[in-house]
Write a protein that holds these residues in place. Structure first.
Motif, PDB file in Angstrom:
ATOM      1  N   ILE A   1     -36.397 -28.485 -16.012  1.00  0.00           N
ATOM      2  CA  ILE A   1     -35.920 -27.179 -15.554  1.00  0.00           C
ATOM      3  C   ILE A   1     -36.659 -26.825 -14.265  1.00  0.00           C
ATOM      4  O   ILE A   1     -37.894 -26.877 -14.220  1.00  0.00           O
ATOM      5  N   ASP A   2     -35.916 -26.471 -13.230  1.00  0.00           N
ATOM      6  CA  ASP A   2     -36.520 -26.098 -11.951  1.00  0.00           C
ATOM      7  C   ASP A   2     -36.270 -24.625 -11.677  1.00  0.00           C
ATOM      8  O   ASP A   2     -35.128 -24.153 -11.739  1.00  0.00           O
ATOM      9  N   ILE A   3     -37.332 -23.886 -11.374  1.00  0.00           N
ATOM     10  CA  ILE A   3     -37.251 -22.440 -11.141  1.00  0.00           C
ATOM     11  C   ILE A   3     -37.657 -22.139  -9.706  1.00  0.00           C
ATOM     12  O   ILE A   3     -38.768 -22.467  -9.289  1.00  0.00           O
ATOM     13  N   THR A   4     -36.761 -21.496  -8.960  1.00  0.00           N
ATOM     14  CA  THR A   4     -37.004 -21.305  -7.532  1.00  0.00           C
ATOM     15  C   THR A   4     -36.954 -19.847  -7.076  1.00  0.00           C
ATOM     16  O   THR A   4     -37.170 -19.569  -5.899  1.00  0.00           O
ATOM     17  N   ASN A   5     -36.663 -18.914  -7.995  1.00  0.00           N
ATOM     18  CA  ASN A   5     -36.614 -17.501  -7.621  1.00  0.00           C
ATOM     19  C   ASN A   5     -37.092 -16.654  -8.795  1.00  0.00           C
ATOM     20  O   ASN A   5     -36.914 -17.043  -9.955  1.00  0.00           O
ATOM     21  N   SER A   6     -37.682 -15.506  -8.492  1.00  0.00           N
ATOM     22  CA  SER A   6     -38.298 -14.674  -9.531  1.00  0.00           C
ATOM     23  C   SER A   6     -37.349 -14.302 -10.667  1.00  0.00           C
ATOM     24  O   SER A   6     -37.723 -14.408 -11.842  1.00  0.00           O
ATOM     25  N   PRO A   7     -36.110 -13.847 -10.393  1.00  0.00           N
ATOM     26  CA  PRO A   7     -35.222 -13.488 -11.503  1.00  0.00           C
ATOM     27  C   PRO A   7     -34.903 -14.659 -12.431  1.00  0.00           C
ATOM     28  O   PRO A   7     -34.531 -14.463 -13.584  1.00  0.00           O
TER      29      PRO A   7
ATOM     30  N   ALA B   1     -41.765 -25.238 -10.563  1.00  0.00           N
ATOM     31  CA  ALA B   1     -41.515 -23.935  -9.928  1.00  0.00           C
ATOM     32  C   ALA B   1     -42.122 -23.939  -8.539  1.00  0.00           C
ATOM     33  O   ALA B   1     -43.207 -24.491  -8.327  1.00  0.00           O
ATOM     34  N   ARG B   2     -41.423 -23.313  -7.610  1.00  0.00           N
ATOM     35  CA  ARG B   2     -41.965 -23.229  -6.254  1.00  0.00           C
ATOM     36  C   ARG B   2     -42.714 -21.911  -6.064  1.00  0.00           C
ATOM     37  O   ARG B   2     -42.494 -20.937  -6.800  1.00  0.00           O
ATOM     38  N   GLN B   3     -43.545 -21.873  -5.076  1.00  0.00           N
ATOM     39  CA  GLN B   3     -44.322 -20.669  -4.769  1.00  0.00           C
ATOM     40  C   GLN B   3     -43.449 -19.715  -3.964  1.00  0.00           C
ATOM     41  O   GLN B   3     -43.210 -19.913  -2.780  1.00  0.00           O
ATOM     42  N   PHE B   4     -42.978 -18.678  -4.642  1.00  0.00           N
ATOM     43  CA  PHE B   4     -42.103 -17.702  -3.977  1.00  0.00           C
ATOM     44  C   PHE B   4     -42.049 -16.439  -4.817  1.00  0.00           C
ATOM     45  O   PHE B   4     -41.858 -16.495  -6.033  1.00  0.00           O
ATOM     46  N   GLY B   5     -42.201 -15.292  -4.162  1.00  0.00           N
ATOM     47  CA  GLY B   5     -42.121 -14.015  -4.866  1.00  0.00           C
ATOM     48  C   GLY B   5     -43.124 -13.942  -6.004  1.00  0.00           C
ATOM     49  O   GLY B   5     -44.299 -14.294  -5.852  1.00  0.00           O
ATOM     50  N   ASP B   6     -42.650 -13.505  -7.162  1.00  0.00           N
ATOM     51  CA  ASP B   6     -43.522 -13.315  -8.323  1.00  0.00           C
ATOM     52  C   ASP B   6     -43.347 -14.412  -9.366  1.00  0.00           C
ATOM     53  O   ASP B   6     -43.707 -14.226 -10.535  1.00  0.00           O
ATOM     54  N   ILE B   7     -42.816 -15.557  -8.954  1.00  0.00           N
ATOM     55  CA  ILE B   7     -42.528 -16.621  -9.923  1.00  0.00           C
ATOM     56  C   ILE B   7     -43.753 -16.994 -10.736  1.00  0.00           C
ATOM     57  O   ILE B   7     -43.716 -17.010 -11.982  1.00  0.00           O
ATOM     58  N   TYR B   8     -44.857 -17.276 -10.065  1.00  0.00           N
ATOM     59  CA  TYR B   8     -46.036 -17.752 -10.780  1.00  0.00           C
ATOM     60  C   TYR B   8     -46.598 -16.677 -11.708  1.00  0.00           C
ATOM     61  O   TYR B   8     -47.013 -16.965 -12.842  1.00  0.00           O
TER      62      TYR B   8
END
Length: 343
Positions: free
Chosen positions: A5-11, A34-41
């Motif tokens: 599963i790849d997550i690329t945006n906070s929502p 997951a990439r570093q973007f917005g509040d993902i981490y």
């Protein structure tokens, strides 16, 4: 079964949280990137999910290309020797390309028919495409989507955000908010860094709206990044929320949501909180879905937004019932079917 599963945006963290938990409870082997973007981490940590940090988001066009290219390279190094049965993402640029290159069946969830560059790079490569029925199928086909691989459902992706939602009616107290007024409005600035929107990250269409409505209600601002927070700092009766927070409970607790983005507006519609969209880009079909059902008002005219907001604060809005398909089951079933039966 091994699932990537790849997550690329906070929502997308909220979108996948119950899916991830389901697969974990079923004993499936998950690789989550997951990439570093917005509040993902921060959100991933808040939900207690282990993940591999890969890549970041570019701001300018050439930076987006360079970061995406570097991310593909790094992801291939991680995934090439894994025996992955199926891959799953929502608007990830990199997952469909890598899955296609490595021969991994992929399930792709989309809800933005106007993200032209992203859709052209991804839709032709996916084995299953799950999209809201309100999106014009011919628009997706024009990007290269195979209509035989397209699975449509009634509703929008936000319905899955609330599968395990438990409303915290004391959310304002828990956040130690000092709110003096009897009415409260949550506002979300525009997605200024997105490739599909030409916007200045140091300005917001919400500024003139805040300037008027702060005299009638408490204003809560949920910025996407530091520069947006700075736009509204020091304004009387305006509180800037620091994510991660329980946005769902905040939306439900507020009297009104005014959003220049998309996801949070649609979440408000699902929760039956009055919502005004002042998104400055081209109207998405998934927004039109809730407008058609009388659960969202849309305008880019500042005076009209303000007048409609004041009307919502005074008069309680009708809350028509809506019935969605079971998107959660649709995704789970397609992941298992694709893993077992291939393309």
């Amino acid at each position: 079964m091994k699932i990537w599963i790849d997550i690329t945006n906070s929502p997308h963290v909220r979108f996948f949280k119950d899916i991830i938990r389901y697969f974990q409870n079923e004993g499936e082997d998950l690789i989550i990137t997951a990439r570093q973007f917005g509040d993902i981490y921060k959100l991933m940590d808040m939900y207690g999910f282990d993940f591999i940090s890969v890549g970041k988001h570019g701001v300018k066009l050439h930076e987006k290309l360079k970061e995406s290219t570097a991310r593909v390279d790094n992801l291939v190094d991680i995934l090439a020797h894994e025996k992955i049965d199926v891959a799953l993402s929502k608007h990830s640029i990199e997952l469909p390309r890598i899955s296609f290159g490595l021969g991994i069946p992929s399930v792709y969830v989309l809800d933005n028919e106007h993200a032209e560059a992203a859709n052209k790079l991804t839709l032709p490569l996916c084995d299953r495409l799950i999209a809201p029925g309100i999106i014009d199928m011919w628009k997706l086909i024009s990007y290269g989507a195979n209509p035989n691989k397209l699975i449509r459902y009634n509703g929008t992706s936000e319905i899955i955000h609330f599968k395990s939602f438990q409303y915290n009616e004391n959310i304002f107290n828990d956040l130690n908010l000092n709110l003096s007024g009897s009415k409260t409005i949550l506002m979300r600035p525009e997605p200024s860094l997105a490739s599909y929107l030409d916007a200045n990250c140091r300005e917001s269409v919400l500024s003139p709206i805040v300037e008027v409505l702060k005299d009638y209600a408490n204003i809560l601002i949920l910025p996407r990044f530091k520069e947006q927070a700075e736009i509204f700092e020091g304004i009387e009766n305006v509180t800037i929320l620091k994510p991660p927070v329980d946005t769902s409970s905040i939306i439900k607790r507020c009297d009104l949501v005014i959003g220049a983005g998309g996801t949070m507006n649609r979440e408000a519609a699902v929760l039956h909180t009055p919502v005004i969209s002042c998104y400055p880009g081209t109207l998405l079909s998934v927004d039109q879905y809730y407008i058609n059902k009388g659960l969202m008002f849309r305008s880019n005219d500042t005076d009209e937004v303000i007048n409609k907001a004041l009307s919502f604060l005074v008069n309680s809005a009708d809350k028509p019932e809506i019935h969605h398909d079971d998107l959660f089951k649709l995704i789970i079933d397609n992941v298992y079917d694709l893993a077992e039966n291939g393309k």
